[in-house]
Structures are given as structure tokens and as C-alpha cells.
Design an enzyme around this catalytic site. Structure first.
Site, PDB file in Angstrom:
ATOM      1  N   LYS A 152       0.825  -1.192   0.000  1.00  0.00           N
ATOM      2  CA  LYS A 152       0.000   0.000   0.000  1.00  0.00           C
ATOM      3  C   LYS A 152       0.864   1.249   0.000  1.00  0.00           C
ATOM      4  CE  LYS A 152      -3.006  -2.511   3.159  1.00  0.00           C
ATOM      5  NZ  LYS A 152      -3.486  -2.534   4.551  1.00  0.00           N
ATOM      6  N   ASP A 185       7.812   2.351  -2.458  1.00  0.00           N
ATOM      7  CA  ASP A 185       7.963   3.409  -1.459  1.00  0.00           C
ATOM      8  C   ASP A 185       9.392   3.467  -0.924  1.00  0.00           C
ATOM      9  OD1 ASP A 185       7.745   0.963  -0.130  1.00  0.00           O
ATOM     10  OD2 ASP A 185       6.171   1.619   1.245  1.00  0.00           O
ATOM     11  N   ASP A 187      14.768  -1.298   1.614  1.00  0.00           N
ATOM     12  CA  ASP A 187      15.471  -1.431   2.886  1.00  0.00           C
ATOM     13  C   ASP A 187      16.482  -2.575   2.714  1.00  0.00           C
ATOM     14  OD1 ASP A 187      16.057  -1.152   5.584  1.00  0.00           O
ATOM     15  OD2 ASP A 187      14.291  -2.231   6.262  1.00  0.00           O
ATOM     16  N   ARG A 220      -0.049   6.763   7.264  1.00  0.00           N
ATOM     17  CA  ARG A 220       0.146   6.792   5.814  1.00  0.00           C
ATOM     18  C   ARG A 220      -0.303   8.119   5.215  1.00  0.00           C
ATOM     19  NH1 ARG A 220       1.286   1.494   4.056  1.00  0.00           N
ATOM     20  NH2 ARG A 220       0.188  -0.186   5.107  1.00  0.00           N
TER      21      ARG A 220
END
Ligand code: 5GP
Length: 179
Positions: free
Chosen positions: A41, A98, A101, A163
């Protein structure tokens, strides 16, 4: 925003960089049609802003994968929760993420999508935490390199919250303590 200890990226900084990325992508894909795959998302706000800065014909689809629970640590396991609805064979695919990592999520995704034989496959991430990388993967487009901090806002969550923050920042420690 009172839950944040520190703002790393203001709405203005994000908007300026998204404009630059859009211009760069527009130049690089001149004469081609793009298929953007947004990863739910977290990439939703970024993708929504980025596509409007890309001045080319494009289509988009969405995919949802899960590699994290309601914790701040990766489990390493990647699961496809929702697949794209379009075929991508012969398409110029740009995956919009997004944050990268450890790279485990994207590494899995790229391998999975590559097996569907797109004409090309590149990655655009808003944020990159290269210090935590466990697999070698470098995005072709990268908004910001950030330090190894757990960030929220502009699509990024902690336990599904935050968010909707327009900025990106670090939560106060007590937010975690109060669960
Ligand atoms: P990776 O597989 O590269 O370790 O993790 C990628 C995913 O982990 C991202 O798509 C995002 O959902 C989550 N993630 C990694 N770092 C952060 C962070 O600092 N904040 C938030 N909210 N999610 C993160």
C-alpha cells in the site's frame, strides 16, 4: 505533526523531487509507452503524484506484497497478496516502490516480473536505505537516500497508521511503547 520526533522530508521537498523524477522518466522513455506497477500500500501517494509528472502515454496497475507484519522488522518472507491484472510481456515496465530497505521484497518482485518477459524492467523508489541492504539491488530512479531510521508518512505506515501524513518523518519512541 505531534506523533513525529523529527521531519526528514517536508511536503515541499517531496513534491520537488517527484517533479524531477517525473521529468527524468519522461526524458528516458521518449517515444515509448510505459506500464507503471505500483506496489501497495505504501507506494500509493508517491505513484499518484509521480504519474502526473510523467508526460508520456502510460498505463498503470497495482500489486500488493507483504514482507512485514505490524512490526518494524522484516520477516524476510515475501508473499503476493494481489497480483497485477495486466499481462506485461513486451511492455516497458516501471515498478514504483515506497522504500528499499534490505532489498528482499524488490529482489523477489523483480525476479517474478522478469519471468513474465517485459521488454524492459526498471525500478523507481521514493526512498532508499542502502546501509541495510542484504541483496544487491540498485534502483534506476531514487528519490532520496535516507539513514537507517524507521520512517512513516506519505504512504509509509506503522501498524497501518500515519500513511496520510504529507511529510516523511521519524515517530516518537513513545508511539511504539504505547503500541
Ligand atoms: P525490504 O524488503 O527492502 O527490506 O523492505 C521493503 C518494505 O519494507 C517496504 O516496501 C516497506 O513496506 C517496509 N519498510 C522498510 N523500511 C521501512 C521504514 O522505514 N518505514 C516503513 N513504514 N516501512 C518500511
Amino acid at each position: 505533526m505531534e506523533a513525529l520526533e523529527e521531519t526528514l522530508l517536508s511536503p515541499e521537498m517531496i513534491a520537488a523531487r517527484v517533479r524531477e523524477l517525473g521529468a527524468e522518466i519522461t526524458r528516458d522513455y521518449q517515444g515509448k509507452e510505459l506500464l507503471i506497477i505500483g506496489i501497495l500500500k505504501g507506494a500509493l501517494p508517491f505513484m499518484a503524484d509521480l504519474i502526473r509528472e510523467i508526460k508520456l502515454p502510460l498505463k498503470y496497475d497495482l500489486m500488493a506484497v507483504s514482507s512485514y507484519g505490524a512490526s518494524t522488522k522484516t520477516s524476510g518472507a515475501v508473499q503476493i497478496l494481489k497480483d497485477i491484472e495486466m499481462g506485461i510481456e513486451g511492455e516497458h515496465v516501471l515498478v514504483v516502490e515506497d522504500i528499499i530497505d534490505t532489498g528482499l521484497t524488490l529482489n523477489y518482485l523483480v525476479g517474478n516480473l522478469r519471468s513474465r518477459k517485459p521488454a524492459s524492467l526498471k525500478v523507481c523508489t521514493l526512498l532508499d536505505k542502502p546501509s541495510r541492504r542484504e541483496v544487491e539491488i540498485t534502483p534506476e530512479y531514487n528519490g532520496f537516500v535516507i539513514p537507517d531510521r524507521f520512517v512513516v508518512g506519505y504512504g509509509l505506515d506503522y501498524a497501518e497508521r500515519y500513511r496520510n501524513l504529507p511529510m516523511i518523518g521519524v515517530l516518537k519512541p513513545e508511539v511504539y511503547e504505547n503500541g
